[in-house]
Structure formats: C-alpha cells, structure tokens
Design an enzyme around this catalytic site. Structure first.
Site, short mmCIF file in Angstrom:
data_model
loop_
_atom_site.label_atom_id
_atom_site.label_comp_id
_atom_site.label_asym_id
_atom_site.label_seq_id
_atom_site.Cartn_x
_atom_site.Cartn_y
_atom_site.Cartn_z
N HIS A 252 40.55 49.79 46.04
CA HIS A 252 40.61 50.22 44.64
C HIS A 252 39.21 50.48 44.10
O HIS A 252 38.33 49.60 44.18
CB HIS A 252 41.27 49.13 43.78
CG HIS A 252 42.71 48.92 44.09
ND1 HIS A 252 43.39 47.75 43.75
CD2 HIS A 252 43.62 49.72 44.71
CE1 HIS A 252 44.65 47.85 44.15
NE2 HIS A 252 44.81 49.03 44.74
N THR B 207 46.25 44.53 38.81
CA THR B 207 47.15 43.83 39.73
C THR B 207 46.79 42.35 39.89
O THR B 207 47.34 41.69 40.77
CB THR B 207 47.17 44.51 41.11
OG1 THR B 207 45.86 44.43 41.69
CG2 THR B 207 47.60 45.95 40.99
N THR B 208 45.87 41.86 39.08
CA THR B 208 45.55 40.43 39.03
C THR B 208 45.49 40.02 37.56
O THR B 208 45.29 40.87 36.69
CB THR B 208 44.20 40.12 39.70
OG1 THR B 208 43.16 40.87 39.05
CG2 THR B 208 44.23 40.46 41.19
N HIS C 34 42.31 44.95 49.24
CA HIS C 34 43.43 44.04 49.46
C HIS C 34 43.87 44.22 50.91
O HIS C 34 43.87 45.35 51.43
CB HIS C 34 44.59 44.36 48.52
CG HIS C 34 44.22 44.30 47.07
ND1 HIS C 34 44.38 43.16 46.30
CD2 HIS C 34 43.68 45.23 46.24
CE1 HIS C 34 43.96 43.39 45.07
NE2 HIS C 34 43.52 44.63 45.01
N HIS D 18 39.02 35.65 45.72
CA HIS D 18 40.31 36.32 45.83
C HIS D 18 40.22 37.59 46.66
O HIS D 18 41.21 38.07 47.18
CB HIS D 18 40.86 36.68 44.45
CG HIS D 18 41.07 35.51 43.55
ND1 HIS D 18 42.02 34.55 43.79
CD2 HIS D 18 40.43 35.14 42.41
CE1 HIS D 18 41.98 33.64 42.82
NE2 HIS D 18 41.02 33.97 41.98
N HIS E 220 37.00 47.04 45.19
CA HIS E 220 37.49 45.85 45.90
C HIS E 220 38.64 46.25 46.81
O HIS E 220 39.16 47.37 46.73
CB HIS E 220 37.93 44.75 44.92
CG HIS E 220 39.10 45.13 44.07
ND1 HIS E 220 38.96 45.71 42.84
CD2 HIS E 220 40.44 45.02 44.29
CE1 HIS E 220 40.15 45.96 42.32
NE2 HIS E 220 41.07 45.55 43.18
#
Length: 308
Positions: free
Chosen positions: A141, A224-225, A118, A89, A116
C-alpha cells in the site's frame, strides 16, 4: 439498583481501553490477549462501519468506466533516503516530501506519506483484498493524503482525505532485483520499533511499469487498521508486482512485540454493503485510439487518389 448499570459501564469502558492493544489474529495466543480483527470495533467505532476495507472484488459485478483515467506520477522516479521501520504490525517506509499523484479521477493532488506491506505465512495467502476470492501472497500500500493535510490522522477526518494505491504481489520464478535494497534492510529491523535508513530507492523501483498502471479497481473504503477511518479512495492495480518465493520469505524475519514471527498481517475482507466497485478503461481508450488512427491510415491508403 444503581450499582449494576454503573458496573456494566465501568466494565465496558475497561474493555474498550484494553482493546486499544489491537493485533492481527495470528498474534492472539493463550498467553497474550490482544484485540483481534473481529473485535476492532472495541478499539474504534469506525471499524464497525458500513464502508470498511479490505473487500473481495467480484469481477462480474464491477462496472467499467471511462471516467477513471491514468494517474500522473510526480517524484516516483527520483531516488531518495527514507526511514524503514518495524511498526510492530508491519514494515513501513516513510516517504519524503515532493512525491505526489494527480488525475486518476482524484479531486486534486495527493502527497505520498508512507508505504507498507501485508503478507501471509510461508508464502501462503497474505493480501488484504481478494479478487473473486483469490488471495495473493502479499499486498503493498502506498498511502497518500491531500496536500493540505499534515498527517493521516488529520486526513482521516475528510471522507476523501486519503488515496491508497494498492499493489498485489505474486510469486515469480525469478527474483525481482529492484526489491533487494528493501529486503536486505529487513535484517536491521527484526524487532518492533527498530528502524534503519533505506538509501537510493525510488517508488518506480518498487511498483509497476507505468504502462501496467492504467488498469485498476476503484472503490471507497477505509484504513485497514484501527482507527479504520472511512476516508480512503482505493485504487488497486490489476497487474501484480513479481517477487520470488525466497524474497517473500524474507519478511518472516520480522517479529511481533510478543516475539512471534510477524506473519498473516492482514485484515479479513469486509462486507461490500451498498458500495460499487469500478474498473478503469484507460487502457481500452488508448487501444481504441491506436485502432482509430490505424483505421484512418488504412482507409486513406485504400481510397482512390483524386484525378489530376
């Protein structure tokens, strides 16, 4: 007459189980059905909560507060070796023990566990949070948890168990050389579950100078996941981290489990509902202190000397 409710329950349960294969909207295709962001509530009921992240920050509605001081960073400047992983992801860098943050109006110390990112597609919009509707190309993040917990899952049961520092990433005309070690390592983890060791990096290299980390937005939200646990104290720094267009494009080397390019790895913004977004004034307080000292010195200089 009893069969209909039973069949409905079974069908609902099957849908929830199949929904465990969550994904971003960019991965949903006719040949690969997975549970996109709009249906993450089927994966975890938390994803349908009222304090979800990310959000759009409306600057005219935020409150400026002096109770949001600067953070104290420990271990951010120290180089380390960490596992860099293609999670299927995103790209995740596991962080060693000993890195932590304090102050920033947090209730105690929080230890860093992972980093991680995005991103979007072809350098387009890709951040999770937005400011006045503006979506940045990327967002990074740094995930921290209270020191007494052993995992994000455990900390997620505490309403203030997780503290995430968020950094917007903006396009720059020049390359950010400090990111080169991470970017060079991406070629070794193009496939999901691939991992490599990232050597000789520090969080200080990947974030902002400390004097740019006093201005931040604060609100209470969620992961957020999935499982979208509503346990996160969010601190989003106003000043973005610069990366060149070529550097941003390197993240497209990664692939989803389907073999598609890993792009548009962000959750759409969620309703703010009755929450309030605050803005730190630490930088204003520091400036006021300088002005106060200056005024005192000037005043002293202009005052007539006492008679001898």
């Amino acid at each position: 007459m009893l069969f209909a409710p039973v069949l409905l329950l079974v069908a609902s349960s099957m849908r929830i189980v199949s929904g465990a294969d969550w994904c971003y909207q960019s991965e949903v295709t006719c040949n690969h059905t997975c549970t996109g962001p709009e249906e993450w509530g089927l994966v975890s009921q938390h994803c349908s909560g009222r304090s979800q992240s990310p959000i759009n920050i409306v600057t005219k509605r935020m409150l400026r507060r002096d109770f949001l001081p600067s953070f104290d960073f420990f271990g951010y400047q120290e180089a380390f070796h960490g596992h860099l992983i293609n999670t299927g992801h995103s790209v995740q860098l596991d962080l060693p023990s000993g890195i932590r943050i304090e102050n920033g109006n947090l209730n105690g110390a929080y230890k860093a566990v992972q980093l991680h990112l995005h991103w979007g597609k072809d350098g387009g919009p890709g951040s999770e949070h937005t400011i006045d509707g503006e979506q940045f190309p990327m967002e990074m993040h740094l995930v921290h948890i209270k020191e007494e917990y052993d995992s994000i899952a455990q900390a997620g049961k505490d309403p203030t168990g997780v503290a995430v520092l968020g950094f917007f990433i903006q396009k720059s005309m020049s390359a950010n050389k400090k990111f080169d070690p991470l970017l060079d390592a991406l070629k070794y983890i193009t496939q999901p579950t691939n991992r490599t060791t990232l050597k000789g990096v520090s969080l200080e290299m990947l974030t902002l100078p400390k004097n740019n980390m006093t201005k931040y937005f604060r609100y209470s939200g969620s992961l957020t996941t999935p499982n979208c646990a509503e346990s996160v104290i969010w601190s989003l720094f106003e000043n973005p981290v610069p990366l060149s267009s070529k550097q941003i494009a390197v993240f497209a080397r990664l692939q989803f489990p389907t073999g598609k390019q890993m792009v548009q790895t962000y959750r759409p913004v969620q309703p703010l509902n009755d929450r309030q977004v605050y803005y730190s004034r630490g930088h204003l307080a520091q400036l006021s202190g300088v002005l106060l000292i200056t005024c005192v010195l000037v005043s002293s200089a202009l005052s007539p000397s006492p008679s001898v």
